[in-house]
Every structure is written in structure tokens, then in C-alpha cells.
Design a protein around this motif. Structure first.
Motif, PDB file in Angstrom:
ATOM      1  N   LYS A 116      72.047 129.931  38.248  1.00 57.41           N
ATOM      2  CA  LYS A 116      71.383 131.229  38.413  1.00 57.41           C
ATOM      3  C   LYS A 116      69.924 131.089  38.831  1.00 57.41           C
ATOM      4  O   LYS A 116      69.436 131.855  39.657  1.00 57.41           O
ATOM      5  N   TYR A 117      69.198 130.125  38.238  1.00 58.22           N
ATOM      6  CA  TYR A 117      67.755 130.027  38.471  1.00 58.22           C
ATOM      7  C   TYR A 117      67.364 128.910  39.435  1.00 58.22           C
ATOM      8  O   TYR A 117      66.195 128.783  39.790  1.00 58.22           O
ATOM      9  N   GLY A 118      68.331 128.088  39.861  1.00 56.27           N
ATOM     10  CA  GLY A 118      68.097 127.113  40.910  1.00 56.27           C
ATOM     11  C   GLY A 118      67.205 125.933  40.558  1.00 56.27           C
ATOM     12  O   GLY A 118      66.658 125.300  41.452  1.00 56.27           O
ATOM     13  N   ARG A 119      67.064 125.665  39.277  1.00 56.99           N
ATOM     14  CA  ARG A 119      66.255 124.521  38.833  1.00 56.99           C
ATOM     15  C   ARG A 119      67.029 123.739  37.785  1.00 56.99           C
ATOM     16  O   ARG A 119      67.768 124.319  37.003  1.00 56.99           O
ATOM     17  N   PRO A 120      66.830 122.433  37.747  1.00 53.26           N
ATOM     18  CA  PRO A 120      67.524 121.640  36.727  1.00 53.26           C
ATOM     19  C   PRO A 120      66.975 121.930  35.328  1.00 53.26           C
ATOM     20  O   PRO A 120      65.817 122.340  35.169  1.00 53.26           O
ATOM     21  N   ILE A 121      67.791 121.698  34.339  1.00 55.66           N
ATOM     22  CA  ILE A 121      67.390 121.936  32.948  1.00 55.66           C
ATOM     23  C   ILE A 121      66.153 121.120  32.592  1.00 55.66           C
ATOM     24  O   ILE A 121      65.297 121.590  31.849  1.00 55.66           O
ATOM     25  N   SER A 122      66.032 119.934  33.153  1.00 55.57           N
ATOM     26  CA  SER A 122      64.854 119.102  32.854  1.00 55.57           C
ATOM     27  C   SER A 122      63.558 119.816  33.237  1.00 55.57           C
ATOM     28  O   SER A 122      62.545 119.680  32.540  1.00 55.57           O
ATOM     29  N   ASP A 123      63.574 120.591  34.322  1.00 52.99           N
ATOM     30  CA  ASP A 123      62.391 121.372  34.712  1.00 52.99           C
ATOM     31  C   ASP A 123      62.050 122.412  33.657  1.00 52.99           C
ATOM     32  O   ASP A 123      60.884 122.599  33.300  1.00 52.99           O
ATOM     33  N   TRP A 124      63.070 123.116  33.181  1.00 48.08           N
ATOM     34  CA  TRP A 124      62.836 124.160  32.176  1.00 48.08           C
ATOM     35  C   TRP A 124      62.328 123.551  30.873  1.00 48.08           C
ATOM     36  O   TRP A 124      61.424 124.097  30.240  1.00 48.08           O
ATOM     37  N   LYS A 125      62.889 122.407  30.486  1.00 51.27           N
ATOM     38  CA  LYS A 125      62.433 121.746  29.250  1.00 51.27           C
ATOM     39  C   LYS A 125      60.984 121.295  29.396  1.00 51.27           C
ATOM     40  O   LYS A 125      60.205 121.374  28.444  1.00 51.27           O
ATOM     41  N   GLU A 126      60.619 120.836  30.577  1.00 55.05           N
ATOM     42  CA  GLU A 126      59.244 120.424  30.832  1.00 55.05           C
ATOM     43  C   GLU A 126      58.288 121.609  30.665  1.00 55.05           C
ATOM     44  O   GLU A 126      57.212 121.475  30.085  1.00 55.05           O
ATOM     45  N   LEU A 127      58.679 122.776  31.168  1.00 49.73           N
ATOM     46  CA  LEU A 127      57.855 123.980  31.009  1.00 49.73           C
ATOM     47  C   LEU A 127      57.688 124.346  29.536  1.00 49.73           C
ATOM     48  O   LEU A 127      56.596 124.714  29.105  1.00 49.73           O
ATOM     49  N   VAL A 128      58.767 124.255  28.779  1.00 50.14           N
ATOM     50  CA  VAL A 128      58.711 124.565  27.349  1.00 50.14           C
ATOM     51  C   VAL A 128      57.777 123.595  26.639  1.00 50.14           C
ATOM     52  O   VAL A 128      56.911 123.994  25.856  1.00 50.14           O
ATOM     53  N   ARG A 129      57.931 122.321  26.940  1.00 48.58           N
ATOM     54  CA  ARG A 129      57.085 121.313  26.280  1.00 48.58           C
ATOM     55  C   ARG A 129      55.613 121.476  26.651  1.00 48.58           C
ATOM     56  O   ARG A 129      54.733 121.269  25.830  1.00 48.58           O
ATOM     57  N   ALA A 130      55.338 121.874  27.884  1.00 52.38           N
ATOM     58  CA  ALA A 130      53.956 122.069  28.329  1.00 52.38           C
ATOM     59  C   ALA A 130      53.311 123.264  27.650  1.00 52.38           C
ATOM     60  O   ALA A 130      52.082 123.311  27.520  1.00 52.38           O
ATOM     61  N   ALA A 131      54.108 124.208  27.196  1.00 57.07           N
ATOM     62  CA  ALA A 131      53.583 125.421  26.554  1.00 57.07           C
ATOM     63  C   ALA A 131      53.386 125.250  25.054  1.00 57.07           C
ATOM     64  O   ALA A 131      52.896 126.162  24.388  1.00 57.07           O
ATOM     65  N   GLN A 132      53.741 124.112  24.519  1.00 59.10           N
ATOM     66  CA  GLN A 132      53.568 123.882  23.083  1.00 59.10           C
ATOM     67  C   GLN A 132      52.139 123.477  22.791  1.00 59.10           C
ATOM     68  O   GLN A 132      51.454 122.961  23.661  1.00 59.10           O
ATOM     69  N   PRO A 133      51.612 123.729  21.601  1.00 58.46           N
ATOM     70  CA  PRO A 133      52.358 124.274  20.469  1.00 58.46           C
ATOM     71  C   PRO A 133      52.487 125.787  20.568  1.00 58.46           C
ATOM     72  O   PRO A 133      51.536 126.487  20.886  1.00 58.46           O
ATOM     73  N   ALA A 134      53.659 126.259  20.343  1.00 54.84           N
ATOM     74  CA  ALA A 134      53.939 127.689  20.303  1.00 54.84           C
ATOM     75  C   ALA A 134      55.205 127.867  19.482  1.00 54.84           C
ATOM     76  O   ALA A 134      56.002 126.945  19.332  1.00 54.84           O
ATOM     77  N   LYS A 135      55.375 129.047  18.955  1.00 53.93           N
ATOM     78  CA  LYS A 135      56.569 129.342  18.171  1.00 53.93           C
ATOM     79  C   LYS A 135      57.757 129.588  19.094  1.00 53.93           C
ATOM     80  O   LYS A 135      57.590 129.908  20.271  1.00 53.93           O
ATOM     81  N   HIS A 136      58.930 129.439  18.528  1.00 57.96           N
ATOM     82  CA  HIS A 136      60.174 129.581  19.274  1.00 57.96           C
ATOM     83  C   HIS A 136      60.185 130.859  20.118  1.00 57.96           C
ATOM     84  O   HIS A 136      60.419 130.807  21.327  1.00 57.96           O
ATOM     85  N   MET A 137      59.941 131.986  19.508  1.00 57.71           N
ATOM     86  CA  MET A 137      60.039 133.256  20.231  1.00 57.71           C
ATOM     87  C   MET A 137      58.914 133.425  21.252  1.00 57.71           C
ATOM     88  O   MET A 137      59.095 134.126  22.248  1.00 57.71           O
TER      89      MET A 137
END
Length: 69
Positions: A19-40
Motif C-alpha cells: 500500500k505505501y510502497g516502502r519496505p518495513i525496514s524504512d518504516w522501522k527506521e522512521l520509528v526509531r528516529a522519532a524516539q524517545p516517544a510513547k507508543h501512541m
């Protein structure tokens, strides 16, 4: 043929990549770069900045945070 089905958050990964045209590794990288942050907060970031649906965003965040703990 294996009867082992992928369960949990990872079961969303094929549809997320399609659907979003990017590998999961890209999305995980974005999440990790935004930490520290809460789940929601991380879910909201994926939804607001990348147009991701709630279920897909939640699956990526949950899987990423579980890997990192």
C-alpha cells in the motif's frame, strides 16, 4: 507447504509494503528516529506525516518497540 501463518503485527507487513510502497525496514527506521516517544505518539506520527492508517501504524510501532526491548 507450511501451515505456519505469520501472526501478530508482522501479519500486516505485506499489505503495508504494497500500500505505501516502502519496505518495513524504512518504516522501522522512521520509528526509531522519532524516539524517545510513547507508543501512541509514534503511531500518530506515522498517521499524520505519512498518511498511514491506524492499524498499519500501530503494527509497525508495536513490532519495532518489541524488537528493541
Amino acid at each position: 507447504m507450511s501451515e505456519d501463518k505469520i501472526k501478530g503485527p508482522a501479519s500486516y507487513f505485506p499489505s503495508i509494503e504494497k500500500k505505501y510502497g516502502r519496505p518495513i525496514s524504512d518504516w522501522k527506521e522512521l520509528v526509531r528516529a522519532a524516539q524517545p516517544a510513547k507508543h501512541m505518539q509514534l503511531v500518530a506520527m506515522l498517521k499524520e506525516q505519512h498518511g498511514m492508517g491506524h492499524g498499519h501504524a500501530n503494527a509497525i510501532v508495536a513490532h519495532t518497540l518489541a524488537e528493541d526491548n
